[in-house]
Design a protein around this motif. Structure first.
Motif, PDB file in Angstrom:
ATOM      1  N   TYR B 212      11.174  -4.100  -1.434  1.00 39.77           N
ATOM      2  CA  TYR B 212      12.287  -3.586  -0.661  1.00 39.77           C
ATOM      3  C   TYR B 212      13.224  -2.923  -1.658  1.00 39.77           C
ATOM      4  O   TYR B 212      13.143  -3.186  -2.845  1.00 39.77           O
ATOM      5  N   GLY B 213      14.110  -2.094  -1.160  1.00 41.13           N
ATOM      6  CA  GLY B 213      15.055  -1.459  -2.065  1.00 41.13           C
ATOM      7  C   GLY B 213      14.464  -0.198  -2.655  1.00 41.13           C
ATOM      8  O   GLY B 213      13.274   0.045  -2.559  1.00 41.13           O
ATOM      9  N   GLU B 214      15.328   0.585  -3.262  1.00 41.95           N
ATOM     10  CA  GLU B 214      14.908   1.888  -3.733  1.00 41.95           C
ATOM     11  C   GLU B 214      14.931   1.955  -5.251  1.00 41.95           C
ATOM     12  O   GLU B 214      15.637   1.208  -5.902  1.00 41.95           O
ATOM     13  N   GLY B 215      14.174   2.872  -5.783  1.00 42.05           N
ATOM     14  CA  GLY B 215      14.171   3.110  -7.218  1.00 42.05           C
ATOM     15  C   GLY B 215      13.846   1.853  -8.000  1.00 42.05           C
ATOM     16  O   GLY B 215      12.864   1.189  -7.723  1.00 42.05           O
ATOM     17  N   THR B 216      14.709   1.550  -8.949  1.00 37.87           N
ATOM     18  CA  THR B 216      14.412   0.436  -9.831  1.00 37.87           C
ATOM     19  C   THR B 216      14.829  -0.902  -9.233  1.00 37.87           C
ATOM     20  O   THR B 216      14.526  -1.949  -9.766  1.00 37.87           O
ATOM     21  N   GLU B 217      15.577  -0.869  -8.125  1.00 34.31           N
ATOM     22  CA  GLU B 217      16.037  -2.113  -7.524  1.00 34.31           C
ATOM     23  C   GLU B 217      14.911  -2.785  -6.741  1.00 34.31           C
ATOM     24  O   GLU B 217      14.220  -2.158  -5.962  1.00 34.31           O
ATOM     25  N   ALA B 218      14.702  -4.056  -6.965  1.00 35.17           N
ATOM     26  CA  ALA B 218      13.739  -4.794  -6.162  1.00 35.17           C
ATOM     27  C   ALA B 218      14.510  -5.908  -5.476  1.00 35.17           C
ATOM     28  O   ALA B 218      14.830  -6.919  -6.084  1.00 35.17           O
ATOM     29  N   VAL B 219      14.879  -5.693  -4.239  1.00 34.73           N
ATOM     30  CA  VAL B 219      15.658  -6.690  -3.514  1.00 34.73           C
ATOM     31  C   VAL B 219      14.793  -7.922  -3.263  1.00 34.73           C
ATOM     32  O   VAL B 219      13.652  -7.818  -2.837  1.00 34.73           O
ATOM     33  N   GLY B 220      15.355  -9.077  -3.574  1.00 34.07           N
ATOM     34  CA  GLY B 220      14.616 -10.311  -3.333  1.00 34.07           C
ATOM     35  C   GLY B 220      13.547 -10.588  -4.385  1.00 34.07           C
ATOM     36  O   GLY B 220      12.697 -11.456  -4.191  1.00 34.07           O
ATOM     37  N   ASP B 221      13.577  -9.868  -5.504  1.00 31.77           N
ATOM     38  CA  ASP B 221      12.618 -10.062  -6.604  1.00 31.77           C
ATOM     39  C   ASP B 221      11.168  -9.991  -6.147  1.00 31.77           C
ATOM     40  O   ASP B 221      10.297 -10.650  -6.701  1.00 31.77           O
ATOM     41  N   LEU B 222      10.901  -9.213  -5.102  1.00 29.45           N
ATOM     42  CA  LEU B 222       9.530  -9.076  -4.605  1.00 29.45           C
ATOM     43  C   LEU B 222       8.942  -7.754  -5.081  1.00 29.45           C
ATOM     44  O   LEU B 222       9.568  -6.703  -4.942  1.00 29.45           O
ATOM     45  N   PHE B 223       7.759  -7.829  -5.654  1.00 33.95           N
ATOM     46  CA  PHE B 223       7.108  -6.640  -6.196  1.00 33.95           C
ATOM     47  C   PHE B 223       5.716  -6.489  -5.618  1.00 33.95           C
ATOM     48  O   PHE B 223       5.060  -7.482  -5.321  1.00 33.95           O
ATOM     49  N   GLN B 224       5.296  -5.248  -5.483  1.00 35.07           N
ATOM     50  CA  GLN B 224       3.940  -5.011  -5.032  1.00 35.07           C
ATOM     51  C   GLN B 224       3.161  -4.282  -6.122  1.00 35.07           C
ATOM     52  O   GLN B 224       3.608  -3.274  -6.644  1.00 35.07           O
ATOM     53  N   ILE B 225       1.999  -4.833  -6.458  1.00 35.48           N
ATOM     54  CA  ILE B 225       1.136  -4.176  -7.443  1.00 35.48           C
ATOM     55  C   ILE B 225      -0.113  -3.709  -6.724  1.00 35.48           C
ATOM     56  O   ILE B 225      -0.698  -4.470  -5.952  1.00 35.48           O
ATOM     57  N   SER B 226      -0.509  -2.468  -6.978  1.00 41.25           N
ATOM     58  CA  SER B 226      -1.728  -1.984  -6.326  1.00 41.25           C
ATOM     59  C   SER B 226      -2.512  -1.085  -7.267  1.00 41.25           C
ATOM     60  O   SER B 226      -1.976  -0.585  -8.259  1.00 41.25           O
ATOM     61  N   ASN B 227      -3.795  -0.892  -6.963  1.00 43.72           N
ATOM     62  CA  ASN B 227      -4.621  -0.020  -7.791  1.00 43.72           C
ATOM     63  C   ASN B 227      -4.302   1.432  -7.480  1.00 43.72           C
ATOM     64  O   ASN B 227      -3.916   1.771  -6.363  1.00 43.72           O
ATOM     65  N   GLN B 228      -4.455   2.280  -8.509  1.00 44.24           N
ATOM     66  CA  GLN B 228      -4.170   3.686  -8.309  1.00 44.24           C
ATOM     67  C   GLN B 228      -5.467   4.478  -8.228  1.00 44.24           C
ATOM     68  O   GLN B 228      -5.559   5.468  -7.543  1.00 44.24           O
ATOM     69  N   ILE B 229      -6.477   3.974  -8.943  1.00 48.15           N
ATOM     70  CA  ILE B 229      -7.739   4.695  -9.030  1.00 48.15           C
ATOM     71  C   ILE B 229      -8.693   4.233  -7.935  1.00 48.15           C
ATOM     72  O   ILE B 229      -8.834   3.032  -7.702  1.00 48.15           O
TER      73      ILE B 229
END
Lengths: 176, 353
Positions: B212-229
């Motif tokens: 959630y949140g824009e740019g460098t801000e991650a509201v709630g310390d939640l991050f999503q990691i995904s494959n690019q290739i």
């Protein structure tokens, strides 16, 4: 003036950033500014490939100034998408666009994926010869493991299956 | 589904927090893109042609192999849902925000427990996803692989021997697979290690962003990691790579939490209980503040500093405090101020345990 972030301490750090012509001023206290500093400067840039695709396409299609090229009129016979539309949106029109825009797509695919050959799943119905090729590759790796484990009976079985499939491929002919 | 259930209930199977490693890995998602051969991609189609795609999928839902994996699944045209209900599906992470654009031609298929979702006429004809709790990427891929096999019984997918599954955008061609994990990383943030970890992840062909949140801000310390290739690696390689990176980040996060708890126990407990106190008693809460406090409380749950609050409650609350769900509960539109007050009331009620 109070800090914009915590609203409690006095704002002593004032800074202005200009991104894409958008000006933004921030007034923060030292504590919040410190936090922001540690966050924003260690962060990797957000690279969304979708957004950059149009730029890359322009480059690939021979336009170095990132502008949309003058109308070439070239369009896919199947879906009718014109080159300009594809470059602008970054989306192809149909499956046939891939071979159609092939020459120009290849370098782009290599740039995005570091590769231009599929090695994953092959569908049963539309996979064609690729399915057999994939099956042979899988069997070859099984054969290797079997030999390493000295399971020779199993290895012979795999070898025979590979030969049978290779025979099938040759028999059917055509291109892979 | 039961589209009614999906939009009237904030809960979804992935929120159960019963998956492995769910103290750090909130959820795992695997999504594959497929297109029907011989039909142009959705952005090239008019209403008539998009119906053909929907009908082809509708037919495929009846074949036994598909049913064996997904059970009885209903197909809903997005135009049948109200704007609020459509937004709720997005907030529950069941459909992508892109589904809300030109929704007239789009449809969605959902399994009863909402773990399997097929989006129809998004950027590609079909986008099938499996969303599970905790770190279960391999299982999610196995399920989606079977769903794909099931649909392939009656649908011919656009495929090239060289380039694999053909997709609307060249960034998805090949496997068409996008796998992702949602991670909760408060420990790395508090110990200021986030930048290093995230930077390293970016170099491994993975994308990381705040959920959630824009740019460098991650509201709630939640991050999503995904494959690019998606081209040149097999599905299993992509999944294994993501799992191994997730596990490394997970163990760093766990180590950071432990260091914090061992060395600054009182400070951490204060933070956690302060959050708990505010959530239980505040009268006005913005969504950003609530998300920040949920993060602190979730950290407390992970460290077992607080007990008695099921993690799934926090997952559900993240959906319930979004404007769409609050409008749904209240039955009316609200001003920003009304929302903040309504939100605080909602959270107080949910935390009366």
């Amino acid at each position: 003036m109070l800090c914009e972030s915590c609203g409690q301490r006095k704002a002593t750090v004032h800074y202005t950033e200009i991104i894409n012509g958008q000006k933004r001023e921030s007034h923060l206290c030292e504590v919040c500014a410190g936090e922001l500093h540690s966050q924003s400067f260690n962060f990797p840039p957000q690279l969304n490939l979708h957004h950059f695709l149009a730029g890359l396409l322009n480059h690939e299609f021979g336009e170095s100034d990132y502008s949309i090229p003058a109308k070439s009129g070239k369009k896919c016979d199947k879906c009718g998408i014109v080159e300009e539309q594809f470059i602008k949106q970054g989306l192809l029109g149909c499956g046939d666009c891939y071979p159609y825009f092939g020459d120009k797509l290849q370098p782009l695919l290599r740039r995005i994926h570091g590769n231009n050959r599929h090695t994953g799943k092959v569908p049963v119905r539309t996979g064609g010869r690729a399915r057999v090729v994939k099956e042979i590759e899988d069997l070859k790796s099984k054969l290797k493991t079997a030999v390493e484990h000295e399971e020779f009976e199993l290895a012979v079985k795999y070898r025979d299956s590979i030969r049978a499939l290779e025979g099938k491929l040759q028999h059917e002919g055509g291109e892979v | 589904m039961s589209s009614k259930d999906a939009v009237s209930c904030a809960h979804s199977r992935w929120m159960e927090s019963d998956g492995p490693e769910s103290d750090v890995v909130v959820s795992s998602r695997v999504r594959v893109a497929r297109n029907l051969t011989g039909i142009p991609f959705p952005h090239m189609l008019g209403p008539e042609k998009t119906k053909e795609v929907v009908n082809a999928v509708r037919l495929a839902l009846n074949n036994e192999q598909f049913k064996a994996v997904a059970g009885e699944s209903g197909l809903i045209h997005l135009s049948e849902l109200s704007p609020v209900d459509r937004q709720i599906l997005v907030d529950k992470h069941l459909i992508s925000p892109d589904m809300l654009n030109d929704f007239q031609n789009k449809a969605v298929v959902m399994s009863q427990d909402e773990t399997i979702v097929i989006m129809i006429n998004e950027e590609d004809h079909l986008r099938m996803q499996c969303l599970l709790s905790g770190l279960q990427l391999t299982k999610a891929w196995e399920i989606i692989n079977q769903v794909d096999d099931g649909l392939e019984q009656t649908i011919d997918f656009a495929f090239s021997e060289k380039l694999g599954y053909l997709t609307s955008c060249p960034t998805n061609v090949g496997t068409g697979l996008r796998a992702s994990v949602m991670l909760h990383l408060p420990g790395l943030k508090l110990t200021r290690q986030l930048g290093g970890v995230l930077g390293a992840t970016g170099k491994l062909g993975l994308t990381i962003r705040g959920l959630y949140g824009e740019g460098t801000e991650a509201v709630g310390d939640l991050f999503q990691i995904s494959n690019q290739i998606t081209l040149g690696q097999s599905e299993e390689e992509i999944i294994d790579n993501l799992i191994s990176v997730s596990k490394q980040i997970m163990s760093q996060e766990q180590a950071a939490r432990q260091v914090l708890y061992n060395n600054r126990r009182e400070v951490i407990e204060d933070r956690v209980f302060r959050a708990y106190g505010i959530l239980k008693h505040a009268r006005i809460l913005s969504s950003e503040e609530a998300m920040r406090l949920f993060s602190d409380l979730r950290l407390g749950l992970g460290l077992k500093a607080v007990t008695g609050i099921p993690a799934k409650l926090l997952n559900e609350l993240m959906v319930k405090i979004r404007p769409a769900f609050m409008v749904k509960i209240a039955g009316r539109e609200m001003s920003a101020y009304e929302r903040d007050s309504f939100r605080a009331g909602l959270i107080r009620k949910e935390l009366e345990i």
